[in-house]
Design an enzyme around this catalytic site. Structure first.
Site, PDB file in Angstrom:
ATOM      1  N   GLU A 126      -7.230   0.790   0.859  1.00 44.15           N
ATOM      2  CA  GLU A 126      -7.368   1.961  -0.008  1.00 44.15           C
ATOM      3  C   GLU A 126      -6.581   1.651  -1.277  1.00 44.15           C
ATOM      4  O   GLU A 126      -5.351   1.607  -1.254  1.00 44.15           O
ATOM      5  CB  GLU A 126      -6.791   3.202   0.678  1.00 44.15           C
ATOM      6  CG  GLU A 126      -6.932   4.439  -0.173  1.00 44.15           C
ATOM      7  CD  GLU A 126      -6.251   5.679   0.395  1.00 44.15           C
ATOM      8  OE1 GLU A 126      -5.175   5.555   1.024  1.00 44.15           O
ATOM      9  OE2 GLU A 126      -6.780   6.775   0.190  1.00 44.15           O
TER      10      GLU A 126
ATOM     11  N   CYS B 247      -8.080  11.529  -2.375  1.00 40.46           N
ATOM     12  CA  CYS B 247      -8.430  11.045  -1.036  1.00 40.46           C
ATOM     13  C   CYS B 247      -9.929  11.102  -0.822  1.00 40.46           C
ATOM     14  O   CYS B 247     -10.460  10.481   0.085  1.00 40.46           O
ATOM     15  CB  CYS B 247      -7.739  11.874   0.022  1.00 40.46           C
ATOM     16  SG  CYS B 247      -8.280  13.566  -0.017  1.00 40.46           S
TER      17      CYS B 247
HETATM   18  P1  NAD Z   1       2.557   8.976   1.239  1.00 42.74           P
HETATM   19  O1  NAD Z   1       2.107   8.785   2.642  1.00 42.74           O
HETATM   20  O2  NAD Z   1       3.310   7.890   0.580  1.00 42.74           O
HETATM   21  O3  NAD Z   1       3.493  10.285   1.142  1.00 42.74           O
HETATM   22  C1  NAD Z   1       3.118  11.507   1.710  1.00 42.74           C
HETATM   23  C2  NAD Z   1       4.375  12.260   2.116  1.00 42.74           C
HETATM   24  O4  NAD Z   1       5.078  11.498   3.094  1.00 42.74           O
HETATM   25  C3  NAD Z   1       5.340  12.505   0.962  1.00 42.74           C
HETATM   26  O5  NAD Z   1       5.856  13.811   1.067  1.00 42.74           O
HETATM   27  C4  NAD Z   1       6.407  11.445   1.158  1.00 42.74           C
HETATM   28  O6  NAD Z   1       7.670  11.859   0.714  1.00 42.74           O
HETATM   29  C5  NAD Z   1       6.418  11.234   2.659  1.00 42.74           C
HETATM   30  N1  NAD Z   1       6.772   9.860   3.047  1.00 42.74           N
HETATM   31  C6  NAD Z   1       6.538   8.730   2.324  1.00 42.74           C
HETATM   32  N2  NAD Z   1       7.021   7.656   2.994  1.00 42.74           N
HETATM   33  C7  NAD Z   1       7.549   8.117   4.145  1.00 42.74           C
HETATM   34  C8  NAD Z   1       8.186   7.485   5.254  1.00 42.74           C
HETATM   35  N3  NAD Z   1       8.362   6.163   5.324  1.00 42.74           N
HETATM   36  N4  NAD Z   1       8.593   8.261   6.282  1.00 42.74           N
HETATM   37  C9  NAD Z   1       8.422   9.587   6.246  1.00 42.74           C
HETATM   38  N5  NAD Z   1       7.839  10.235   5.202  1.00 42.74           N
HETATM   39  C10 NAD Z   1       7.387   9.519   4.178  1.00 42.74           C
HETATM   40  O7  NAD Z   1       1.262   9.380   0.388  1.00 42.74           O
HETATM   41  P2  NAD Z   1       1.150   9.560  -1.185  1.00 42.74           P
HETATM   42  O8  NAD Z   1       1.233   8.230  -1.829  1.00 42.74           O
HETATM   43  O9  NAD Z   1       2.052  10.642  -1.648  1.00 42.74           O
HETATM   44  O10 NAD Z   1      -0.341  10.127  -1.288  1.00 42.74           O
HETATM   45  C11 NAD Z   1      -1.478   9.312  -1.356  1.00 42.74           C
HETATM   46  C12 NAD Z   1      -2.093   9.133   0.019  1.00 42.74           C
HETATM   47  O11 NAD Z   1      -2.424  10.407   0.562  1.00 42.74           O
HETATM   48  C13 NAD Z   1      -3.407   8.365  -0.016  1.00 42.74           C
HETATM   49  O12 NAD Z   1      -3.447   7.501   1.084  1.00 42.74           O
HETATM   50  C14 NAD Z   1      -4.466   9.443   0.119  1.00 42.74           C
HETATM   51  O13 NAD Z   1      -5.703   9.040   0.660  1.00 42.74           O
HETATM   52  C15 NAD Z   1      -3.775  10.390   1.034  1.00 42.74           C
HETATM   53  N6  NAD Z   1      -4.345  11.721   0.938  1.00 42.74           N
HETATM   54  C16 NAD Z   1      -5.139  12.120   1.967  1.00 42.74           C
HETATM   55  C17 NAD Z   1      -5.745  13.355   1.905  1.00 42.74           C
HETATM   56  C18 NAD Z   1      -6.614  13.822   3.021  1.00 42.74           C
HETATM   57  O14 NAD Z   1      -6.971  14.979   2.997  1.00 42.74           O
HETATM   58  N7  NAD Z   1      -6.969  13.005   3.987  1.00 42.74           N
HETATM   59  C19 NAD Z   1      -5.526  14.193   0.803  1.00 42.74           C
HETATM   60  C20 NAD Z   1      -4.699  13.748  -0.221  1.00 42.74           C
HETATM   61  C21 NAD Z   1      -4.110  12.498  -0.138  1.00 42.74           C
END
Ligand code: NAD
Length: 510
Positions: A395, A296
């Site tokens: 992104e 991120c």
């Molecule tokens: P994601 O949003 O797909 O998933 C994150 C969590 O949400 C997971 O546990 C997943 O199971 C759950 N999830 C996924 N879809 C969902 C839905 N429709 N309803 C409810 N829950 C749901 O993210 P990812 O692909 O696992 O991670 C990458 C993303 O995380 C990137 O956008 C990255 O920038 C972000 N990120 C941000 C930070 C920060 O500190 N700002 C840090 C790490 C990652």
């Protein structure tokens, strides 16, 4: 290796492993009938099958956490400190085991995985100072014979929902301060790489954490919604993509919970004409392609000002053929595969899209990267990217670095400030005055001056602005302690019975 690590290694070397929940201090097999595959991204082979929790299974974890809270909240600060020192030692001793699990399920190279664990350990170390962190304040004789003091107390059961890209560190940002503050915890990790959270659970038990204080439920939207709607969960921390962060924040706060929801990013690195171009190129390659761009805080957009552009493109182009892409377990590899086949294909599609939108493909990652079944993509450099292109706006979250060219510092800052994300940003310059002006006027939560990935140390707090964070408080550090506690102010009098009398007036302080 210890018993815990052996267990995981055996599972990984055999058939597809079943990954269960962890409730009340033990593994609990899921009964929902729903599950999901876990892959080794370097080979493309399925290594595990993770149980997906039903609403009832989430409730079982919450009930275990609720029961555990009754006694956990009474454990003295000195005992909690002692336990955190043990946790720190155990995680330190097992950091290599944890890192190997990260590489096997996420794909990042082992050295990077060790870095992830090391940064997470710093948060645990910070939590060893919990007695100091939870100190309140005391005002003696606020009014005659009246003292006023503040204390911070835990909420009860709190939950964390975490992304795939830091399967050990991001949960540590949450469970360590939450538990140190006296809460009990339910973790819903990413279903793409869930095993690190199981090793975490086993290590916490081995350290002596009472059963039920830390629980893990795996799953997808069903589990997340069950967490958001559960009346006995008081606070939720989320890290993930912006659309889900917004959803979690809106749904959780509507249900009356305290929520901090960290979202996605588009991190810019501005390179001014006076910058050391060789240093900026090293930084851009490291921060753009490290962890295959799945951070991120990855730099995804370079903003080259004036004549910096041609030199910078040349210096980066020179470095790219030397980046070694391969299996993260191979010590020679510098960049591993992407997390899933779908994600690799999506990232690759942006190269085509960028070219169609008019960006110049200087280096095409589709033409490099190892053969075989792994989810590999080589490094890509896109020049002449402009703000209306999707490759600028989205992104991409992969090894695709874009360069946009601007004429002045002011144009560069405007680009950053107009961007809907506000996570990290960096400036490369030799001019201290410009750097100071930049820190003053840029709209982002974490700013680097000649530092491309300015992730704050554990005794500050991590968080972005704008669409990179929903909620008021950042994670870990002092704001993490604030998030996981609520304030209470006590006004106290120990009157001299001889002076007691009836007085119906509003209490005054003077
Ligand atoms: P994601 O949003 O797909 O998933 C994150 C969590 O949400 C997971 O546990 C997943 O199971 C759950 N999830 C996924 N879809 C969902 C839905 N429709 N309803 C409810 N829950 C749901 O993210 P990812 O692909 O696992 O991670 C990458 C993303 O995380 C990137 O956008 C990255 O920038 C972000 N990120 C941000 C930070 C920060 O500190 N700002 C840090 C790490 C990652």
């Amino acid at each position: 290796m210890t018993e815990v690590a052996d267990q995981f290694t055996e599972e990984r070397s055999g058939e597809v492993a079943r990954i269960t929940h962890w409730i009340d201090g033990r593994r609990v097999e899921g009964t929902s009938g729903r599950s999901g595959p876990v892959y080794n991204p370097a080979t493309g082979e399925q290594s595990g099958e993770v149980d997906f929790a039903s609403v009832d299974e989430v409730d079982a974890a919450v009930q275990a956490a609720r029961r555990a809270f009754e006694s956990w909240r009474t454990v003295s600060l000195s005992r909690r400190t002692e336990l955190f020192f043990r946790i720190r030692e155990l995680f330190h001793d097992h950091s290599e085991d944890l890192a190997r699990l990260l590489t096997l399920e996420h794909g990042k190279v082992l050295s990077d995985a060790k870095g992830e664990v090391a940064r997470g350990l710093e948060v645990i170390e910070f939590c060893c100072g919990v007695p100091e962190l939870l100190k309140g304040s005391y005002s003696e004789q606020a009014s005659t014979g009246i003292d006023v003091y503040s204390i911070r107390q835990p909420h009860g059961v709190v939950a964390g929902i975490t992304p795939f890209n830091f399967p050990a560190m991001v949960p540590m940002w949450m469970w360590a301060p939450a538990i140190a503050c006296g809460n009990t915890f339910v973790l819903k990790p990413s279903e793409k790489d869930p095993s690190a959270s199981m090793l975490t659970a086993e290590l916490l038990k081995e350290a002596g954490l009472p059963d039920g204080v830390f629980n893990v439920v795996h799953g997808d939207k069903v589990a997340v919604d069950a967490v958001l709607e559960h009346p006995e969960i008081a606070a939720v921390s989320f890290v993930g993509s912006t659309p889900i962060a917004r959803y979690v924040y809106e749904t959780g706060t509507k249900a009356g919970k305290r929520v901090q929801a960290l979202g996605g990013a588009k991190n810019h690195m501005i390179v001014l004409p006076d910058a050391d171009i060789e240093m900026a190129a090293d930084a851009a390659v490291s921060a753009g392609y490290g962890s295959a761009g799945e951070r991120c805080m990855a730099v995804s957009m370079l903003v080259a000002v004036g004549h910096a552009a041609d030199d910078l493109v040349g210096a980066i182009q020179e470095r790219l053929p030397k980046v070694k892409v391969g299996d993260g377990m191979n010590p020679d590899s510098e960049m591993g595969p992407l997390v899933t086949r779908e994600h690799r294909d999506k990232v690759a599609s942006y190269i085509e899209k960028g070219a169609a939108e008019g960006a110049k493909v200087v280096t095409d990652g589709r033409e490099t990267g190892p053969d075989g079944g792994g989810f590999f993509l080589g490094v890509t450099l896109l020049d002449e990217v402009t703000p209306e292109m999707d490759v600028y706006k989205d992104e991409i979250f992969g090894p695709v670095l874009g360069i946009t060219r601007v004429g002045t510092y002011e144009e560069a800052v405007r680009l950053v400030n107009e961007n809907p994300y506000g996570n990290g940003v960096a400036i490369f310059t030799r001019d201290g005055g410009v750097a100071r002006q930049f820190q003053f006027e840029v709209n982002a939560g974490m700013v680097g001056v000649n530092v491309p990935i300015p992730v704050p140390v554990a005794y500050y707090s991590f968080g972005g602005w704008k669409n990179s964070l929903f909620g008021d408080l950042h994670v870990y550090g002092p704001e993490g302690i604030q998030f996981y506690t609520q304030g209470k102010v006590v006004t106290s009098r120990w009157p001299d019975p001889a002076t007691s009398k009836v007085d119906l007036g509003f209490p005054q302080t003077r």
